[in-house]
Design a protein around this motif. Structure first.
Motif, PDB file in Angstrom:
ATOM      1  N   MET A  31       0.851  -1.071  -0.094  1.00 34.06           N
ATOM      2  CA  MET A  31      -0.051   0.116   0.024  1.00 34.06           C
ATOM      3  C   MET A  31       0.757   1.273  -0.008  1.00 34.06           C
ATOM      4  O   MET A  31       0.436   2.307  -0.548  1.00 34.06           O
ATOM      5  CB  MET A  31      -0.763   0.003   1.108  1.00 34.06           C
ATOM      6  CG  MET A  31      -1.968  -0.872   1.175  1.00 34.06           C
ATOM      7  SD  MET A  31      -3.465  -0.833   2.670  1.00 34.06           S
ATOM      8  CE  MET A  31      -3.744   0.964   2.451  1.00 34.06           C
ATOM      9  N   MET A  32       1.961   1.304   0.633  1.00 29.56           N
ATOM     10  CA  MET A  32       2.776   2.211   0.626  1.00 29.56           C
ATOM     11  C   MET A  32       3.539   2.718  -0.568  1.00 29.56           C
ATOM     12  O   MET A  32       3.807   3.813  -1.013  1.00 29.56           O
ATOM     13  CB  MET A  32       3.910   2.180   1.777  1.00 29.56           C
ATOM     14  CG  MET A  32       3.371   2.268   3.257  1.00 29.56           C
ATOM     15  SD  MET A  32       2.599   3.996   3.653  1.00 29.56           S
ATOM     16  CE  MET A  32       0.828   3.364   3.390  1.00 29.56           C
ATOM     17  N   THR A  33       4.312   1.539  -1.229  1.00 25.98           N
ATOM     18  CA  THR A  33       4.382   1.808  -2.485  1.00 25.98           C
ATOM     19  C   THR A  33       3.620   2.007  -3.582  1.00 25.98           C
ATOM     20  O   THR A  33       3.855   3.105  -4.386  1.00 25.98           O
ATOM     21  CB  THR A  33       5.329   0.290  -3.034  1.00 25.98           C
ATOM     22  OG1 THR A  33       4.383  -0.648  -3.237  1.00 25.98           O
ATOM     23  CG2 THR A  33       6.455   0.211  -2.386  1.00 25.98           C
ATOM     24  N   ALA A  34       2.309   1.706  -3.541  1.00 24.99           N
ATOM     25  CA  ALA A  34       1.300   1.987  -4.589  1.00 24.99           C
ATOM     26  C   ALA A  34       0.962   3.669  -4.239  1.00 24.99           C
ATOM     27  O   ALA A  34       0.572   4.209  -5.052  1.00 24.99           O
ATOM     28  CB  ALA A  34      -0.106   1.097  -4.217  1.00 24.99           C
ATOM     29  N   ILE A  86       4.643 -13.340  -1.648  1.00 22.50           N
ATOM     30  CA  ILE A  86       4.145 -12.750  -3.004  1.00 22.50           C
ATOM     31  C   ILE A  86       3.852 -11.507  -2.684  1.00 22.50           C
ATOM     32  O   ILE A  86       4.222 -10.534  -3.674  1.00 22.50           O
ATOM     33  CB  ILE A  86       2.889 -13.751  -3.341  1.00 22.50           C
ATOM     34  CG1 ILE A  86       3.433 -15.299  -3.692  1.00 22.50           C
ATOM     35  CG2 ILE A  86       2.333 -13.174  -4.679  1.00 22.50           C
ATOM     36  CD1 ILE A  86       2.337 -16.127  -3.978  1.00 22.50           C
ATOM     37  N   THR A  87       3.169 -10.977  -1.876  1.00 24.33           N
ATOM     38  CA  THR A  87       2.489  -9.811  -1.553  1.00 24.33           C
ATOM     39  C   THR A  87       3.933  -8.701  -1.298  1.00 24.33           C
ATOM     40  O   THR A  87       3.973  -7.771  -1.850  1.00 24.33           O
ATOM     41  CB  THR A  87       1.840  -9.604  -0.421  1.00 24.33           C
ATOM     42  OG1 THR A  87       0.548 -10.431  -0.457  1.00 24.33           O
ATOM     43  CG2 THR A  87       1.309  -8.205  -0.182  1.00 24.33           C
ATOM     44  N   ALA A  88       4.792  -9.508  -0.822  1.00 19.32           N
ATOM     45  CA  ALA A  88       6.010  -8.333  -0.370  1.00 19.32           C
ATOM     46  C   ALA A  88       6.762  -8.138  -1.710  1.00 19.32           C
ATOM     47  O   ALA A  88       7.441  -7.146  -2.032  1.00 19.32           O
ATOM     48  CB  ALA A  88       6.969  -8.999   0.679  1.00 19.32           C
ATOM     49  N   LEU A  89       7.085  -9.160  -2.516  1.00 15.70           N
ATOM     50  CA  LEU A  89       7.727  -9.296  -3.737  1.00 15.70           C
ATOM     51  C   LEU A  89       7.023  -8.207  -4.611  1.00 15.70           C
ATOM     52  O   LEU A  89       7.783  -7.455  -5.266  1.00 15.70           O
ATOM     53  CB  LEU A  89       7.870 -10.467  -4.343  1.00 15.70           C
ATOM     54  CG  LEU A  89       8.168 -10.746  -5.552  1.00 15.70           C
ATOM     55  CD1 LEU A  89       9.900 -10.327  -5.716  1.00 15.70           C
ATOM     56  CD2 LEU A  89       8.197 -12.073  -6.474  1.00 15.70           C
ATOM     57  N   ILE A  90       5.857  -8.327  -4.795  1.00 14.99           N
ATOM     58  CA  ILE A  90       5.205  -7.368  -5.762  1.00 14.99           C
ATOM     59  C   ILE A  90       5.100  -6.070  -5.223  1.00 14.99           C
ATOM     60  O   ILE A  90       5.508  -5.004  -6.055  1.00 14.99           O
ATOM     61  CB  ILE A  90       3.539  -7.843  -5.654  1.00 14.99           C
ATOM     62  CG1 ILE A  90       3.297  -8.981  -6.812  1.00 14.99           C
ATOM     63  CG2 ILE A  90       2.771  -6.633  -6.165  1.00 14.99           C
ATOM     64  CD1 ILE A  90       4.154  -9.822  -7.200  1.00 14.99           C
ATOM     65  N   GLY A  91       5.028  -5.894  -4.125  1.00 13.28           N
ATOM     66  CA  GLY A  91       5.173  -4.499  -3.597  1.00 13.28           C
ATOM     67  C   GLY A  91       6.600  -3.783  -3.580  1.00 13.28           C
ATOM     68  O   GLY A  91       6.887  -2.676  -3.829  1.00 13.28           O
ATOM     69  N   ILE A  92       7.625  -4.567  -3.311  1.00 13.73           N
ATOM     70  CA  ILE A  92       8.919  -4.236  -3.406  1.00 13.73           C
ATOM     71  C   ILE A  92       9.067  -3.855  -4.938  1.00 13.73           C
ATOM     72  O   ILE A  92       9.769  -3.025  -5.411  1.00 13.73           O
ATOM     73  CB  ILE A  92       9.964  -5.085  -2.806  1.00 13.73           C
ATOM     74  CG1 ILE A  92       9.885  -4.877  -1.296  1.00 13.73           C
ATOM     75  CG2 ILE A  92      11.307  -4.898  -3.375  1.00 13.73           C
ATOM     76  CD1 ILE A  92      10.662  -6.234  -0.660  1.00 13.73           C
ATOM     77  N   ASP A  93       8.907  -4.893  -5.865  1.00 12.82           N
ATOM     78  CA  ASP A  93       9.035  -4.690  -7.240  1.00 12.82           C
ATOM     79  C   ASP A  93       8.623  -3.532  -7.736  1.00 12.82           C
ATOM     80  O   ASP A  93       9.074  -2.619  -8.543  1.00 12.82           O
ATOM     81  CB  ASP A  93       8.804  -6.061  -7.963  1.00 12.82           C
ATOM     82  CG  ASP A  93       9.783  -7.023  -7.832  1.00 12.82           C
ATOM     83  OD1 ASP A  93      10.895  -6.636  -7.117  1.00 12.82           O
ATOM     84  OD2 ASP A  93       9.605  -8.256  -8.318  1.00 12.82           O
ATOM     85  N   PHE A  94       7.283  -3.130  -7.351  1.00 14.28           N
ATOM     86  CA  PHE A  94       6.402  -2.109  -7.929  1.00 14.28           C
ATOM     87  C   PHE A  94       7.209  -0.769  -7.267  1.00 14.28           C
ATOM     88  O   PHE A  94       6.752   0.534  -7.905  1.00 14.28           O
ATOM     89  CB  PHE A  94       4.920  -2.143  -7.520  1.00 14.28           C
ATOM     90  CG  PHE A  94       4.048  -1.239  -8.049  1.00 14.28           C
ATOM     91  CD1 PHE A  94       3.804  -1.147  -9.394  1.00 14.28           C
ATOM     92  CD2 PHE A  94       3.361  -0.248  -7.388  1.00 14.28           C
ATOM     93  CE1 PHE A  94       2.933  -0.535 -10.156  1.00 14.28           C
ATOM     94  CE2 PHE A  94       2.476   0.559  -8.054  1.00 14.28           C
ATOM     95  CZ  PHE A  94       2.310   0.843  -9.361  1.00 14.28           C
ATOM     96  N   GLY A 117      11.343   4.790  -6.844  1.00 15.67           N
ATOM     97  CA  GLY A 117      12.747   5.028  -6.049  1.00 15.67           C
ATOM     98  C   GLY A 117      12.935   3.976  -5.002  1.00 15.67           C
ATOM     99  O   GLY A 117      13.869   4.167  -4.247  1.00 15.67           O
ATOM    100  N   ILE A 118      11.776   3.211  -4.506  1.00 14.40           N
ATOM    101  CA  ILE A 118      11.959   2.471  -3.404  1.00 14.40           C
ATOM    102  C   ILE A 118      12.688   0.893  -3.900  1.00 14.40           C
ATOM    103  O   ILE A 118      12.032   0.450  -4.696  1.00 14.40           O
ATOM    104  CB  ILE A 118      10.608   2.276  -2.824  1.00 14.40           C
ATOM    105  CG1 ILE A 118       9.741   3.620  -2.479  1.00 14.40           C
ATOM    106  CG2 ILE A 118      10.400   1.309  -1.791  1.00 14.40           C
ATOM    107  CD1 ILE A 118       8.310   3.548  -2.262  1.00 14.40           C
ATOM    108  N   LYS A 119      13.622   0.870  -3.271  1.00 20.66           N
ATOM    109  CA  LYS A 119      14.183  -0.447  -3.427  1.00 20.66           C
ATOM    110  C   LYS A 119      15.079  -0.900  -2.288  1.00 20.66           C
ATOM    111  O   LYS A 119      15.321  -0.310  -1.264  1.00 20.66           O
ATOM    112  CB  LYS A 119      15.379  -0.155  -4.660  1.00 20.66           C
ATOM    113  CG  LYS A 119      16.466   0.987  -4.213  1.00 20.66           C
ATOM    114  CD  LYS A 119      17.105   1.245  -5.608  1.00 20.66           C
ATOM    115  CE  LYS A 119      18.460   2.245  -5.396  1.00 20.66           C
ATOM    116  NZ  LYS A 119      19.490   1.742  -4.130  1.00 20.66           N
ATOM    117  N   VAL A 120      15.573  -2.352  -2.329  1.00 20.53           N
ATOM    118  CA  VAL A 120      16.289  -2.730  -1.447  1.00 20.53           C
ATOM    119  C   VAL A 120      17.903  -2.266  -1.479  1.00 20.53           C
ATOM    120  O   VAL A 120      18.432  -1.999  -2.262  1.00 20.53           O
ATOM    121  CB  VAL A 120      16.442  -4.431  -1.615  1.00 20.53           C
ATOM    122  CG1 VAL A 120      17.358  -4.966  -0.592  1.00 20.53           C
ATOM    123  CG2 VAL A 120      15.017  -4.937  -1.631  1.00 20.53           C
TER     124      VAL A 120
END
Length: 202
Positions: free
Chosen positions: A106-109, A164-172, A177-180
């Protein structure tokens, strides 16, 4: 049976990854969010909320919301279990999946919706709120790195819908500019592992 979706959107990808893990093939019909096809009367008859994905069953039943769709397929094809194996495990997986939804996806979106030109003139945007979401997501990635210090996957020793949810959120998040970060070794190890699964290409 078919699924209405938009390939570039995060929640449809969440369903695609989930189904790929289970080895389930469902026909997809694209709904172009870029041209606001999801806001046209024809699609609003399918989902009055205007969102994708939507699962349409053979009997005409329509199920919106990505986790609800995943739940349907978890019940109809339980193995591999991605939403828990018993009462306690299901509750733990649900807890972590909700955390990944609220704190990461939700934060990345929110950052994307409020700062991207993709939505400019289409929805009300509050750039300041988008930056708040971006900052919150970055903080939560720091936290998630500590969580993964003593476990292989987010909800414990097994891959689940929380991953799955975390992967989708991080990739999105990459779109804003949000990244590991380099110093987030545990998170980077986890992200590499889940990204290497064939389902991540779905």
């Amino acid at each position: 049976m078919k699924i209405y979706e938009f390939t570039m959107a995060p929640n449809p990808r969440r369903v695609r990854v989930f189904l790929a893990e289970k080895g389930i093939n469902v026909p997809y019909q694209q709904i172009d969010l870029a041209t606001a096809e999801n806001r046209k009367p024809e699609f609003l008859k399918i989902n009055p909320m205007g969102g994708v994905p939507v699962l349409e069953l053979d009997d005409g039943t329509r199920i919106a919301e990505s986790v609800a769709i995943c739940r349907y397929f978890e019940e109809t094809k339980p193995e591999p279990r991605l939403m828990g194996v018993d009462a306690k495990d299901k509750a733990v997986v649900e807890m972590w999946n909700r955390r990944m939804e609220f704190e990461i996806l939700m934060m990345t979106a929110g950052a994307f919706r409020n700062t991207s030109d993709f939505f400019k003139g289409r929805i009300p945007q509050v750039k300041e709120y988008g930056e708040i979401c971006r900052t919150a997501a970055l903080k939560r990635l720091e936290w998630l790195d500590t969580v993964l210090a003593d476990r292989e996957f987010i909800a414990g020793p097994r891959y689940t819908i929380a991953d799955i949810t975390a992967l989708i959120g991080i990739d999105f998040g990459r779109l804003t500019g949000i990244k590991v970060e380099d110093n987030q070794k545990n998170l980077a190890r986890w992200h590499q592992a889940v990204s290497s699964r064939p389902s991540a290409k779905a």
